[in-house]
Design a protein around this motif. Sequence first.
Motif, mmCIF file in Angstrom:
data_model
loop_
_atom_site.group_PDB
_atom_site.id
_atom_site.type_symbol
_atom_site.label_atom_id
_atom_site.label_comp_id
_atom_site.label_asym_id
_atom_site.label_seq_id
_atom_site.Cartn_x
_atom_site.Cartn_y
_atom_site.Cartn_z
ATOM 1 N N UNK A 119 0.833 -1.202 0.000
ATOM 2 C CA UNK A 119 0.000 0.000 0.000
ATOM 3 C C UNK A 119 0.867 1.250 0.000
ATOM 4 N N UNK A 120 0.233 2.384 -0.263
ATOM 5 C CA UNK A 120 0.961 3.654 -0.304
ATOM 6 C C UNK A 120 1.679 3.900 1.004
ATOM 7 N N UNK A 121 2.971 4.217 0.951
ATOM 8 C CA UNK A 121 3.731 4.441 2.193
ATOM 9 C C UNK A 121 3.138 5.573 3.021
ATOM 10 N N UNK A 122 3.236 5.413 4.326
ATOM 11 C CA UNK A 122 2.783 6.460 5.232
ATOM 12 C C UNK A 122 3.948 7.364 5.585
ATOM 13 N N UNK A 123 3.646 8.585 5.938
ATOM 14 C CA UNK A 123 4.695 9.508 6.381
ATOM 15 C C UNK A 123 4.757 9.469 7.899
ATOM 16 N N UNK A 124 5.939 9.188 8.436
ATOM 17 C CA UNK A 124 6.084 8.962 9.871
ATOM 18 C C UNK A 124 6.875 10.105 10.489
ATOM 19 N N UNK A 125 6.192 11.082 10.949
ATOM 20 C CA UNK A 125 6.851 12.205 11.616
ATOM 21 C C UNK A 125 6.555 12.126 13.099
ATOM 22 N N UNK A 126 7.612 12.262 13.911
ATOM 23 C CA UNK A 126 7.467 12.104 15.347
ATOM 24 C C UNK A 126 6.359 12.949 15.933
ATOM 25 N N UNK A 127 6.128 14.143 15.408
ATOM 26 C CA UNK A 127 5.117 15.030 15.961
ATOM 27 C C UNK A 127 3.823 14.978 15.165
ATOM 28 N N UNK A 128 3.788 14.136 14.122
ATOM 29 C CA UNK A 128 2.610 14.068 13.288
ATOM 30 C C UNK A 128 1.687 12.941 13.670
ATOM 31 N N UNK A 129 0.908 12.500 12.694
ATOM 32 C CA UNK A 129 -0.102 11.467 12.948
ATOM 33 C C UNK A 129 0.540 10.116 13.218
ATOM 34 N N UNK A 130 1.565 9.781 12.451
ATOM 35 C CA UNK A 130 2.145 8.441 12.534
ATOM 36 C C UNK A 130 3.484 8.432 13.251
ATOM 37 N N UNK A 131 3.651 7.456 14.082
ATOM 38 C CA UNK A 131 4.906 7.296 14.819
ATOM 39 C C UNK A 131 5.416 5.864 14.675
ATOM 40 N N UNK A 132 6.606 5.714 14.094
ATOM 41 C CA UNK A 132 7.207 4.386 14.011
ATOM 42 C C UNK A 132 7.718 3.961 15.384
ATOM 43 N N UNK A 133 7.372 2.750 15.772
ATOM 44 C CA UNK A 133 7.847 2.152 17.019
ATOM 45 C C UNK A 133 8.656 0.915 16.661
ATOM 46 N N UNK A 134 9.888 0.868 17.135
ATOM 47 C CA UNK A 134 10.746 -0.276 16.883
ATOM 48 C C UNK A 134 10.479 -1.359 17.929
ATOM 49 N N UNK A 135 10.209 -2.575 17.453
ATOM 50 C CA UNK A 135 10.022 -3.712 18.338
ATOM 51 C C UNK A 135 11.130 -4.726 18.057
ATOM 52 N N UNK A 136 12.071 -4.833 18.993
ATOM 53 C CA UNK A 136 13.137 -5.825 18.899
ATOM 54 C C UNK A 136 12.705 -7.034 19.707
ATOM 55 N N UNK A 137 12.925 -8.232 19.171
ATOM 56 C CA UNK A 137 12.452 -9.420 19.894
ATOM 57 C C UNK A 137 13.362 -10.614 19.667
ATOM 58 N N UNK A 138 13.305 -11.533 20.619
ATOM 59 C CA UNK A 138 14.002 -12.806 20.502
ATOM 60 C C UNK A 138 13.277 -13.825 21.368
ATOM 61 N N UNK A 139 13.725 -15.058 21.333
ATOM 62 C CA UNK A 139 13.009 -16.130 22.042
ATOM 63 C C UNK A 139 13.947 -17.297 22.295
ATOM 64 N N UNK A 140 13.576 -18.131 23.246
ATOM 65 C CA UNK A 140 14.285 -19.392 23.511
ATOM 66 C C UNK A 140 15.783 -19.198 23.730
ATOM 67 N N UNK A 141 16.119 -18.272 24.601
ATOM 68 C CA UNK A 141 17.527 -18.042 24.928
ATOM 69 C C UNK A 141 18.120 -19.227 25.695
ATOM 70 N N UNK A 142 17.339 -19.825 26.569
ATOM 71 C CA UNK A 142 17.763 -20.994 27.348
ATOM 72 C C UNK A 142 19.104 -20.787 28.049
#
Length: 598
Positions: free
Chosen positions: A39-62
Motif C-alpha cells: 500500500x501507499x507508504x505512510x509519512x512517519x513524523x514524530x510530531x505528526x499522525x504516525x509514529x514508528x515504534x521499533x520492536x526488537x524481539x528474541x526467544x528461547x535463549x535458554x
Amino acid sequence: MPPTIRYRRTHRLLAAAAGLATVGALAAAMPASAHQDKATPLHHHGSGRYQDVQLLSFNDLHGNLEPPTGSSGRVTELEADGTTKTIDAGGVEYLATHLRNARKGNKYSITAAAGDMVGASPLISGLFHDEPTIDALNGLDLDVTSVGNHEFDEGAKELARLQKGGCHPTDGCYGGEKFTGADFPYLAANVTDEKTGKPILKPYWVWKKNGVKIGFIGVTLEGTPNIVSAEGVKGLKFGDEVETINKYAKELQHQGVKSIVALIHEGGAPASTAYNFDCDSPGAGDGISGPIVDIAKNVTPAVDALITGHTHQAYACTIPDPAGRPRMVTSASSFGRLYTDTTLTYDRWTGDIARTAVKSANHVVTRDVAKAADMTSLITKWKALSAPVASRSIGYIAGDIGNTGTESPMGDLIADAQLAYAKSVDQEADLAVMNPGGIRAGLTYTASGGEGDGVVTYGEAYTVQPFANTVNLVDLTGAQVITALQQQVSGANEAAPKILQISKGLTYTLDQTKTGAARVVADSVKLNGTAIDPAATYRVAMNSFLAGGGDGFAELGKGTNVRVGGDDLAALGAYLTANSSASTPYPVPAADRITIVQ
C-alpha cells in the motif's frame, strides 16, 4: 524436555565440586525476508499522525550466555544465487551490542521476548538456578517476555522468585549477594492457579511513551503440562492460547489500548532452515506450517503482531487474521543467535497500528562486533564461580558427536550410557530409550576452553543433559515396547514426531511413506537380532520424565516394577570415563540403529 525436581541439580554439582581438589530490511542483494504491504507508504513524523515504534524481539535463549558451540552456535543464510552458507552466531556479549546498535536513533523502541529465557541452560547459568540469565536480561534492557514451558522446570514458586527476587530457598545467596529478580515483567495470561482461577503472573503489560500505548499479552503453549514434569506444573492450569489472547485483547481495548502484540511461546516450522527464507512465497504464510498457523488465523484482528517461539525456528511471515488482513508473525530461532526488528507504525489519531506499514526482518547476532563490556563482566563473574565444577574432565571423544537427525550420534551415546548404568544396578536390563528433546546439544571435538581438543568436560556434558532426571528401570511387555515406538509418530506426536533415541542392540524400520503408527514397522522391531516377543517382559531404562509418560509416551508411563536410579548426567559421565581415554577416545556413534524408508 523438563527435568524432574530441579533442586537435585545443585546438590549433584556441589558433590562433583567436592571431589575436586537493524532497522530496515536486509540488503537488496539478499532474498526477501522483510515484509511490507504494498500500500501507499505512510509519512512517519514524530510530531505528526504516525509514529514508528521499533520492536526488537528474541526467544528461547535458554540461558546461553556464552556463545553456543557446534550447530547450536550457527545459522544458515540463503544467498542471492540460491546457495547457503553458515554463520557463527550468538552469545549475550554480542547480542547486547547488536540490540544497542539497533536502538540507536530510535527513540521509540521496545524489546520483547517469547519465553524460554531460562531452563535447559548451560552450566554457567543452570548451576545457579538461572539467576545469571535474569541478570543478563536486565542488562539487555528487556522490557517484557511471556513465560515458556521451561520457565516451569523448577515450578511456579521458583518462577515467582525469578520475577520478584530473593535468594534460593535451598542454596541461598550466590557470592554473598541477594538476587534482585527480573526488572521486566513475565507474562502468563493462560497459566492460572487451579484453586483461584487467576493468572499466576500478570496477563498483560502496556508500554507507554508520549501518548503512544502498546499492550503486550503473554501466553505459553496450552500443552505445557505434557512436556514439563508433573512437579513443575502442580496446581496449575494452562488455557487455550487463542481464547486467552482474545479475552485479554478485549480487556485492553476497554482500557483504551488499541495497539496490541501477542507474545506466544508456540511456533511453527518454515519450509527452509535459512533464517532469511521468504516464508510468504508464493503467498502470505505459504512457507510455514505448524501450530502457530492456526493460532494466527484465529487470534482476534485486534492483535497487530505475533512474536512467537518454542520451535527454535526463524521466520518473519504475514499470516491473514480472521478478517483476512495480513498480520506479522515472527520467531528468532534460539540461543540468542538472531533478533527480529519489527517496525510498528502507530496511528496517533486512532491509537492503533497501521498494518499497511508493518515490516519485519530477522538479523544475525554475528560475532564480528565489539563485545559488550558489562556482559563480559557478568560472564566472568559467574564463570569463576562455576569453574571448579565445569572444568573437570570426564572423557575423550574422537570427533564431533552431534545431536541432529532422526537418530543422532549423541542420542546413541546417551542411550548406551543409560543402558550401561541400568545393567550396573540390575543385570536384567535389556534396553534403554531417550527422548530427543532432552538432548540439548552435542559434544564438540574442538576445545571450549583450555582442556584440549577431544576432552569432554563436566560443563560440556551438562549443556547436553541439564535436566537432573534420574535413570529409571521399568518392566514393559514387548507389545508395550512396540506401542511406545508407535507413539513416536502417532497420537500427540503424529504432527511433529518425537523419535526416541535407542540403545545398541535395539533396531527397527521407520517407514516414512506410511502414516501414523504404521510408520513403525512392527515386525521389524528386534533386540540383538531377535524379534521382540509381544508377550515377553523386558526391563527398560529411561529417564524419569519418560517414565512418567512425558512427551506423549503414555505407554512408557505404564511400566511396572519401577526402580528409581541415579542421576542421568552422572550416568553419561561414568560411561565416558569408563569407555574412553586420551589414547583411545570414544568413537563417533554411527547412528544406524533405525532404518529409515523415505
